[in-house]
Write an enzyme that holds these catalytic residues in place. Structure first.
Site, mmCIF file in Angstrom:
data_model
loop_
_atom_site.group_PDB
_atom_site.id
_atom_site.type_symbol
_atom_site.label_atom_id
_atom_site.label_comp_id
_atom_site.label_asym_id
_atom_site.label_seq_id
_atom_site.Cartn_x
_atom_site.Cartn_y
_atom_site.Cartn_z
ATOM 1 N N HIS A 109 -1.180 1.168 7.505
ATOM 2 C CA HIS A 109 -1.607 1.045 6.298
ATOM 3 C C HIS A 109 -1.865 2.602 5.702
ATOM 4 O O HIS A 109 -1.974 3.404 6.384
ATOM 5 C CB HIS A 109 -3.300 0.504 6.254
ATOM 6 C CG HIS A 109 -3.878 0.497 5.054
ATOM 7 N ND1 HIS A 109 -3.317 0.086 3.786
ATOM 8 C CD2 HIS A 109 -4.964 1.315 4.324
ATOM 9 C CE1 HIS A 109 -4.018 -0.048 2.837
ATOM 10 N NE2 HIS A 109 -5.262 0.793 3.113
ATOM 11 N N CYS A 164 0.772 -1.147 -0.076
ATOM 12 C CA CYS A 164 -0.003 0.075 0.114
ATOM 13 C C CYS A 164 0.844 1.324 -0.030
ATOM 14 O O CYS A 164 0.601 2.256 -0.436
ATOM 15 C CB CYS A 164 -0.998 -0.001 1.359
ATOM 16 S SG CYS A 164 -0.078 0.053 2.594
#
Length: 1042
Positions: A857, A454
């Site tokens: 994330h 990510c």
């Protein structure tokens, strides 16, 4: 009387005399006649009607029969009985064939004459059977039309019950056998009229007996889906479409498209023949049904059928635009077929050669209807050229032909394309089986998480949404090159044009991953971004040097040459840049210059150096950052290291020790010799003493106008952090400056000034630090206010002679190390400079969700911003350019353009934003961006991209209107277009296979909704495919590790 009449009609007497005598015969019908005389008269008149040699004889027969039947009804009832009628229908009449229309007309007229007689009921029963037999014999259109006239007038003759269903089905088959071989207009009109009568009969039956409708439609589909090469159903079946209730579209289309018994070949034939129906002049709603079937097939992902039919029939549909009667329907179907066929330009390019002639023809006739049609056609053409913009040689004649017609806006084009794509068609029947995995409603493409990637996905999406950078990358001619830039171009092209909901960037990931990054583990997106830009920059420099040494040879760029970037970079950077034309793309887009200015507080001599940067790393003011640190070890406490220098561009991780200078005073950027007391604060700021560090006066800046948190604390803004970055710094203690003039370490004042602004300003908020005492990494969770409009103070150097004599201005992407100041040599002279506030618009925000750089994330918010914006024409008129002063570069709210800036922010707030979260892309708003940290405390803005605004386009060669950049993006090269087209076809095949597999399992599988492409296939780890503000629904605990 019958003998007289027979002799009269066959005599040679003049016609007027015959008419007078016939009138006398008709008038005598009211006189009494016996049964034999009546029968003889009925026989004669029947013979005259059916076998009359001329129209006069047939007319006489009708007149006399009608008169005598009216006055002698019992006798005519006895004559016109079941046996007589049955004989006519089975054997005909003498030499007249039983299928002759005259016989059917005679029976029709006879029914009218005995309508009030009881025996007519027997005839009705007889005819119910006989008309079914006749229809099964496939009568010609003329006879079928006469039969329709009879049944319309005498509905009692229509078969009842189950026979009515059979009759309708057989009548549909009969229509399917109709043919008209004549090309004469009169005969064609007569044929259309006959077909219309038959279709109207069916409509009446459907209304009277609704149970007959569905079987009839099934028969229609059976006819048009037949794969028998020896039989081609008539286009006359199109006449039935207008009589099918539109409310049945959804049910019928779903039934057709999901029926496992309907083979692909049959469905293809049916759809092709329905498209042929567009040629039927009086048919209504054919386009509605054709489009509904196209959408239905897309909803169940039968893309092979759609591709085959579109390529087979697109030229025929386009040809129908020439005919006024069928033009509206043809245009509707053409528009849908082209707009939905988005994986390849093949269908559009089949009609491209014919567009110019059609446009010129309709422009010349000057009719209002033609003009209205051309406006619609032009909009369609613009949409297609926007979507497939890589063919200027094909499109230039079309653009010239349609230049006088309005062009739709880019927003409208995108909306039309998004709504028309095959993958955008919903399927309510399959909703419990699977979510369609086509592109989201945003029209943007996600990036599949390859295993804690990510950090890369969020950066790539931010760079892709940097419109000018994307266009420059896509416009590069890199054929035959295997460079990293080529792979980025390939990735950008797929993000722009793939039909997939999300693309897997495996090749680019392997090529761009820093060697020290461990695969499948979380990394720092800022570090990755710096490495990526540096790699692209150095790679281009190598290619330019190679090109200058080998101008006549074709350059071959391979992976092996890229591995030499690090070793060759130092050699290549020895040659100073002299003009913008020699800059690399990364320098043009992201490169700025930062001047470091150090003044010895003992001898007052100065030294300075200008270095390039691709991003600015902004530290937090010590007061706020120390209060809100997240630590992996809760027992640990922050440790402040004094004497550090701020870094502007750091090639390594941003989790380097974040060290704050405890002696930083107020925000003063004065490169001139200033005899005032160092650290005197400007009016709008004040400094508070903090004696937590011995022997240092740690001054902490507080902006009075910054929003207040509950409890009186302030929420810092990016403007504050930028001010703090540019604030003067006193070098003392272990961080003293070595002055060559004094030949010793001395206290000094260091200032940093931006002397050249980048097109895209990258700001990294230094949220991660390493505690050397407790050996833990910390994250600063402070909320930071993100201004939509940012004014960057740029100090223009007007005289730089002294600097150029003592130092060459090297443009290389190296960091400003902490000991840089001690290496600077004195310059001896001051230069005049002035500060300009350069406006920037917020383009992208990369958010980190988590409490550590090794976990959590990344996702990003972004929007499209180009170099120019109409609202910024006025903005530049309000800019003031003033000489530098002790407070000239402050970014406070009291700047001359502050009011106008606030107005611009209000306008920008309503503009469209996107949330890129790996595979998922959704619409969001700037309010969601602003509130992300307040809603999710561990989700904080980390990397920001701001786009410089120009009063005029400052990027040469990047004008979207130059050349043939239809959609603002440059045309794709053939190699890229072919790759995308191939992958789009593969994707459609994958979707179709998946849909078929689900359909086979649907009967036995339980209905449980779990969207694929969301998080099922994502690898385990700390990084997952969803989360973040604007689309979040996870609680805080669940968001720590996905």
């Amino acid at each position: 009387m019958d003998k007289i009449l027979e002799g009269l009609v066959s005599s040679s007497h003049p016609l007027p005399l015959k008419r007078v005598i016939v009138r006398k015969v008709v008038e005598s019908a009211e006189h009494w006649l016996d049964e034999a005389q009546c029968e003889a008269m009925f026989d004669l008149t029947t013979r005259l009607i059916l076998e009359g040699q001329d129209p006069f004889q047939r007319q006489v027969g009708h007149q006399v029969l009608e008169a005598y039947a009216r006055y002698h009804r019992p006798e005519f009832e006895s004559f016109f009985n079941k046996t007589f009628v049955l004989g006519l229908l089975h054997q005909g009449y003498h030499s007249l064939d039983r299928k002759d229309v005259a016989i059917l007309d005679y029976i029709h007229n006879g029914l009218k004459l005995i309508m009030s007689c009881p025996s007519v009921l027997d005839l009705f029963s007889l005819l119910q059977v006989e008309v079914l037999r006749m229809v099964c014999e496939r009568p010609e259109p003329q006879l079928c039309a006469r039969l329709s006239d009879l049944l319309t007038d005498f509905v009692q003759c229509i078969p009842k019950g189950k026979l009515s269903i059979t009759f309708c089905q057989q009548l549909v088959r009969t229509i399917g056998h109709f043919q008209c071989v004549s090309t004469q207009e009169r005969e064609l009109r007569e044929y259309v009229s006959q077909v219309t009568k038959v279709s109207n009969l069916l409509q009446n039956i459907w209304k009277a007996e609704p149970a007959t409708l569905l079987p009839s439609l099934q028969e229609v589909f059976a006819s048009i889906s037949s794969t028998d090469a020896s039989f081609e159903p008539s286009v006359a079946l199109a006449s039935l479409v207008q009589h099918i209730p539109l409310q049945m579209i959804t049910v019928l289309i779903r039934s057709l498209t999901t029926d496992p018994n309907v083979k692909d070949a049959s469905m293809t034939q049916a759809l092709c023949r329905m498209i042929d129906w567009l040629s039927w002049p009086l048919a209504q709603h054919v386009d509605t049904w054709v489009i509904a079937l196209l959408k239905g097939l897309a909803a169940v992902q039968k893309f092979t059928i759609l591709i085959d039919v579109t390529l087979l029939k697109i030229e025929l549909v386009f040809n129908r635009l020439w005919f006024p009667l069928v033009r509206p329907g043809a245009l509707a179907v053409l528009s849908h077929m082209l707009l939905s066929f988005q994986h390849s330009p093949e269908a559009f390019h089949l009609i491209v050669p014919h567009v110019v002639n059609l446009v010129h023809s309709f422009k010349n006739d000057g009719l209002p209807s033609s003009t209205a049609f051309l406006v619609q056609l032009t909009e369609l053409i613009h949409c297609m050229m926007y979507h497939y913009s890589g063919f200027p040689d094909l499109y230039e004649p079309i653009l010239e032909a349609i230049k006088d017609f309005p062009k739709p806006s880019e927003e409208k084009i995108k909306l039309i394309l998004n709504q028309s794509a095959w993958t955008s068609q919903s399927n309510s029947l399959a909703s419990c089986l699977s979510r369609l995995s086509g592109k989201s409603e945003t029209g943007k493409t996600g990036l599949i998480n390859l295993g804690n990637t990510c950090y890369m996905n969020s950066v790539i999406q931010a760079l892709f949404m940097a419109t000018d950078f994307r266009r420059q990358v896509l416009s590069l001619n890199l054929n035959g090159c295997n460079s990293l830039m080529k792979k980025l171009q390939h990735l950008f092209a797929f993000l722009a044009h793939t039909q997939r909901e999300a693309y897997a960037p495996r090749i680019f990931f392997e090529a761009s991953r820093p060697p020290w990054f461990t695969p499948r583990s979380q990394q720092d997106c800022s570090e990755y971004l710096r490495f990526l830009l540096d790699r692209l920059h150095e790679e281009e420099k190598i290619l330019k040097v190679q090109a200058s040494h080998k101008p006549s040879e074709i350059l071959e760029c391979s992976e092996t040459s890229l591995q030499e970037v690090a070793s060759k970079a130092a050699v290549l950077t020895e040659t100073p840049r002299t003009s913008d034309g020699e800059k690399t793309l990364i320098e043009k887009m992201f490169g700025g210059k930062l001047r470091t200015h150090i003044r010895c507080l003992n001898c007052r001599s100065t030294s300075q150096k200008v270095e390039a940067f691709t991003d600015l790393s902004l530290a937090f003011c010590p007061s706020s950052s120390l209060e809100n640190m997240s630590v992996q070890d809760p027992a640990s406490s922050p440790s402040i290291q004094d004497g550090g220098l701020m870094q502007a561009s750091v090639p390594g991780p941003s989790e380097e020790p974040v060290v704050y200078n405890p002696t930083t005073a107020a925000f003063i950027c004065d490169s001139l010799v200033n005899e005032k007391t160092i650290g005197s604060p400007p009016n709008e700021f004040y400094c508070s003493e903090n004696t937590s560090v011995p022997n240092e006066s740690n001054k902490i800046l507080v902006n009075k106008d910054v929003p207040q948190k509950p409890g009186g604390e302030t929420t810092p803004s990016v403007t504050d952090l930028l001010n703090y970055f540019l604030a003067p710094e006193i070098l003392t203690g272990d961080n003293q400056y070595y002055c060559e003039n004094c030949a010793s370490l001395q206290n000094a004042e260091k200032t940093m000034q931006i002397t050249e602004e980048p097109e895209y300003l990258i700001l990294t908020l230094l949220r991660f630090s390493y505690d050397q005492k407790y050996h833990v990494r910390r994250k600063i969770l402070d909320n930071v206010s993100l201004p939509l409009v940012l004014e960057l103070p740029v100090k223009r150097i007007t005289s730089f002679s002294s600097l150029s004599e003592s130092w060459s201005v090297d443009v290389d992407f190296t960091d400003l190390s902490e000991n840089l100041a001690k290496k600077l040599k004195p310059s001896g002279t001051d230069e005049a400079s002035c500060t300009k506030l350069v406006p920037y618009l917020l383009s992208s925000v990369v958010v980190h969700s988590g409490i550590s750089s090794e976990s959590g994330h990344y996702y990003s918010y972004a929007r499209n911003i180009t170099s120019t914006d109409s609202s910024y024409q006025m903005y530049h008129q309000s800019e003031a350019l003033a000489l530098a002063s002790s407070q000239s570069h402050l970014l406070g709210r009291d700047s001359p353009s502050a009011v106008f800036e606030q107005d611009l922010e209000n306008k920008e707030m309503s503009k469209e934003w996107f949330l890129f979260n790996d595979s998922r892309v959704t619409f969001t708003s700037f309010q969601s961006v602003q509130k992300i940290t307040s809603r999710f405390p561990k989700d904080t803005a980390y990397v920001l991209l701001y786009k410089k605004q120009h009063s005029t386009n400052g990027l040469s060669g990047n004008n979207p209107t130059s050349g043939l950049w239809i959609n603002g993006d440059p045309p794709l090269q053939k190699e890229l277009m072919d790759a995308i087209t191939k992958d789009n076809k593969l994707y459609l095949q994958e979707q179709e296979l998946n849909a078929r597999a689900r359909a086979l399992q649907a009967a036995s599988a339980s209905c449980s909704f779990r969207p694929n492409g969301f998080d099922d296939n994502d690898p385990p780890g700390s990084c997952g495919p969803t989360g973040g503000g604007g689309g979040g629904g996870f609680n805080t605990v669940g968001r720590l590790v996905f």
